[in-house]
Design a protein around this motif. Structure first.
Motif, PDB file in Angstrom:
ATOM      1  N   TRP A 176       1.128   3.059   8.172  1.00 18.67           N
ATOM      2  CA  TRP A 176       1.100   3.838   6.942  1.00 18.67           C
ATOM      3  C   TRP A 176       1.649   5.235   7.177  1.00 18.67           C
ATOM      4  CZ3 TRP A 176      -2.791   3.924  10.359  1.00 18.67           C
ATOM      5  CH2 TRP A 176      -3.536   5.083  10.534  1.00 18.67           C
ATOM      6  N   LEU A 234       0.831  -1.207   0.000  1.00 16.82           N
ATOM      7  CA  LEU A 234       0.000   0.000   0.000  1.00 16.82           C
ATOM      8  C   LEU A 234       0.863   1.254   0.000  1.00 16.82           C
ATOM      9  CD1 LEU A 234      -2.822  -1.060   2.495  1.00 16.82           C
ATOM     10  CD2 LEU A 234      -2.988  -0.843   0.006  1.00 16.82           C
ATOM     11  N   PHE A 235       1.946   1.242   0.751  1.00 18.09           N
ATOM     12  CA  PHE A 235       2.844   2.393   0.735  1.00 18.09           C
ATOM     13  C   PHE A 235       3.483   2.564  -0.636  1.00 18.09           C
ATOM     14  CE2 PHE A 235       6.926   4.449   0.982  1.00 18.09           C
ATOM     15  CZ  PHE A 235       6.673   5.562   1.760  1.00 18.09           C
ATOM     16  N   HIS A 293       2.437   2.078  -3.412  1.00 21.70           N
ATOM     17  CA  HIS A 293       1.521   2.626  -4.418  1.00 21.70           C
ATOM     18  C   HIS A 293       0.781   3.851  -3.901  1.00 21.70           C
ATOM     19  CE1 HIS A 293       2.110  -0.603  -7.378  1.00 21.70           C
ATOM     20  NE2 HIS A 293       2.426  -1.302  -6.304  1.00 21.70           N
ATOM     21  N   ASN A 294       1.311   4.445  -2.812  1.00 24.59           N
ATOM     22  CA  ASN A 294       0.742   5.685  -2.270  1.00 24.59           C
ATOM     23  C   ASN A 294      -0.751   5.590  -2.033  1.00 24.59           C
ATOM     24  OD1 ASN A 294       2.960   6.827  -4.600  1.00 24.59           O
ATOM     25  ND2 ASN A 294       3.274   7.390  -2.473  1.00 24.59           N
ATOM     26  N   LEU A 295      -1.210   4.425  -1.585  1.00 27.77           N
ATOM     27  CA  LEU A 295      -2.639   4.177  -1.442  1.00 27.77           C
ATOM     28  C   LEU A 295      -3.060   4.275   0.021  1.00 27.77           C
ATOM     29  CD1 LEU A 295      -5.284   3.415  -2.793  1.00 27.77           C
ATOM     30  CD2 LEU A 295      -4.607   1.010  -2.637  1.00 27.77           C
ATOM     31  N   ASP A 296      -4.034   5.133   0.284  1.00 25.76           N
ATOM     32  CA  ASP A 296      -4.604   5.248   1.620  1.00 25.76           C
ATOM     33  C   ASP A 296      -5.175   3.892   2.026  1.00 25.76           C
ATOM     34  OD1 ASP A 296      -5.944   5.934   3.941  1.00 25.76           O
ATOM     35  OD2 ASP A 296      -7.632   6.844   2.884  1.00 25.76           O
ATOM     36  N   PRO A 297      -4.723   3.316   3.145  1.00 24.57           N
ATOM     37  CA  PRO A 297      -5.174   1.969   3.508  1.00 24.57           C
ATOM     38  C   PRO A 297      -6.662   1.869   3.802  1.00 24.57           C
ATOM     39  CG  PRO A 297      -3.879   2.949   5.276  1.00 24.57           C
ATOM     40  CD  PRO A 297      -3.719   3.831   4.089  1.00 24.57           C
ATOM     41  N   CYS A 307       2.309  10.425   2.541  1.00 24.00           N
ATOM     42  CA  CYS A 307       2.511   9.721   1.273  1.00 24.00           C
ATOM     43  C   CYS A 307       1.262   8.937   0.849  1.00 24.00           C
ATOM     44  CB  CYS A 307       3.684   8.767   1.373  1.00 24.00           C
ATOM     45  SG  CYS A 307       5.306   9.569   1.571  1.00 24.00           S
ATOM     46  N   GLN A 308       0.409   8.605   1.814  1.00 22.05           N
ATOM     47  CA  GLN A 308      -0.779   7.796   1.525  1.00 22.05           C
ATOM     48  C   GLN A 308      -2.048   8.592   1.886  1.00 22.05           C
ATOM     49  OE1 GLN A 308       1.473   4.442   3.692  1.00 22.05           O
ATOM     50  NE2 GLN A 308      -0.128   3.345   2.576  1.00 22.05           N
ATOM     51  N   LYS A 309      -2.142   9.790   1.359  1.00 23.28           N
ATOM     52  CA  LYS A 309      -3.300  10.622   1.641  1.00 23.28           C
ATOM     53  C   LYS A 309      -4.570  10.046   1.007  1.00 23.28           C
ATOM     54  CE  LYS A 309      -0.708  14.968   1.892  1.00 23.28           C
ATOM     55  NZ  LYS A 309      -0.453  16.276   1.228  1.00 23.28           N
TER      56      LYS A 309
END
Length: 266
Positions: free
Chosen positions: A259, A167-168, A170-174, A263-265
Motif C-alpha cells: 500500500w 484498496l489503493f 479507493h484510497n482506503l487504508d488496508p 494515498c491510503q492514510k
C-alpha cells in the motif's frame, strides 16, 4: 496462487471445448479416480472463486482447486503420451487438457458441491453473487478490510493482487476495520472488483491502472515485470505512481500486503 479471474477463464474455455461432448478422463499419475466420469458427457464447466467444477451430472462433479502449484495445460489434437506428473487428463473431440500439481482434484456429488459452495462468500464474477451477503460479514468484523478481502468465506476469488489494487484505487487504508467500512464504500469496492476481475477474464491478465495514470500518459516507463500495469502490488520501496511516496509492505495473515502510506492514510 491463481486469482478468481483465472478460474473463470478456464471454466469458460473448458465449457466451450468440452461441454455437450463425451470426454475421456484419466489420471496418468494414478492419484485421481477418473472412472466415475470417464466416457461421460460433460454438462458444463463453471467456477466459484478459486474453485473449478467440471459437471457431468448430479452424481459426478470434478472439483479442482489449483492451490499454489496447480496448472492446466491446453492442447489441440493429436493426443500424445503424458509428460511428467499428470493428475488428470481430459480428451474431447478437438482438444485435450492436462492438469498437474493441484491442491485438490476429486469427484463430488451435487450435495457435496453445494456444501463446499456454502462455505464460500459471493464471487464478483458470478451472476448469482449477492454483495450484501459479503457486506454483512464485513460490517460485523473487527478484522482489517485487507484481511477480509482475502477471506474466501467472505468474498470468493479475490487474491493478493486484486486486494492491494482495489484498496489503493479507493484510497482506503488496508488496516481499516471491516465495521468501519460503510455500505456506500462497500458498494464502490464491489463494483470495482466486478469490473477489474471481468477485465481479467477477458484479457487473461490483471491490469488495474486507470487510463489517466497509464505510463504513456504520465511519462513513466511501463512495468517491466508484468503484462498489465499495477499501482502498488510487488512495488515495495518504489515510488507511488501518483504521489512518489515509497510503497510499503507488511505481512498480514501470512501474505504480503502492499500500500501507499500517503494515498491510503488512516
Amino acid at each position: 496462487m491463481p486469482e478468481g479471474h483465472t478460474l473463470h477463464r478456464l471454466a469458460r474455455l473448458h465449457h466451450e471445448r468440452y461441454a455437450g461432448h463425451v470426454v475421456e478422463v484419466s489420471s496418468p499419475q494414478g492419484r485421481f479416480d477418473a472412472s466415475a466420469v470417464d466416457g461421460r458427457v460433460m454438462v458444463e464447466a463453471e467456477a466459484h472463486g478459486k474453485h473449478l467444477f467440471h459437471v457431468y451430472g448430479p452424481d459426478a462433479v470434478v472439483h479442482v482447486h489449483l492451490g499454489l502449484y496447480g496448472v492446466f495445460t491446453e492442447f489441440t489434437h493429436p493426443v500424445v503420451d503424458p509428460v511428467g506428473q499428470v493428475r488428470m487428463r481430459v480428451v474431447g473431440p478437438t482438444h485435450w487438457t492436462d492438469l498437474r500439481g493441484p491442491n485438490r482434484c476429486e469427484v463430488l456429488d451435487e450435495a457435496a458441491v453445494d456444501r463446499l459452495r456454502g462455505r464460500l462468500g459471493p464471487d464478483p464474477l458470478r451472476a448469482d453473487a449477492d454483495p450484501e451477503a459479503a457486506y454483512q460479514r464485513v460490517s460485523r468484523s473487527k478484522q482489517s478490510i485487507a484481511q477480509l478481502l482475502m477471506d474466501q468465506g467472505v468474498l470468493a476469488g479475490v487474491g493478493n493482487v486484486y486486494r492491494a489494487e482495489v484498496l489503493f484505487r479507493h484510497n482506503l487504508d488496508p488496516f481499516t476495520p471491516g465495521d468501519r467500512v460503510d455500505r456506500a464504500l462497500w458498494g464502490e469496492l464491489w463494483a470495482d472488483l466486478v469490473a477489474l476481475m471481468s477485465d481479467g477474464v477477458r484479457d487473461g491478465y490483471i491490469d488495474t491502472v486507470r487510463p489517466e495514470h497509464r505510463p504513456e500518459v504520465m511519462g513513466r516507463p511501463p512495468n517491466p515485470n508484468r503484462r498489465g500495469e499495477v499501482y502498488v502490488y510487488r512495488r515495495t520501496g518504489e515510488p507511488c505512481v501518483l504521489c512518489g511516496t515509497p510503497v510499503a509492505t507488511a505481512k498480514l495473515a501470512g501474505r504480503n500486503l502492499y500500500w501507499c502510506p500517503n494515498c491510503q492514510k488512516p
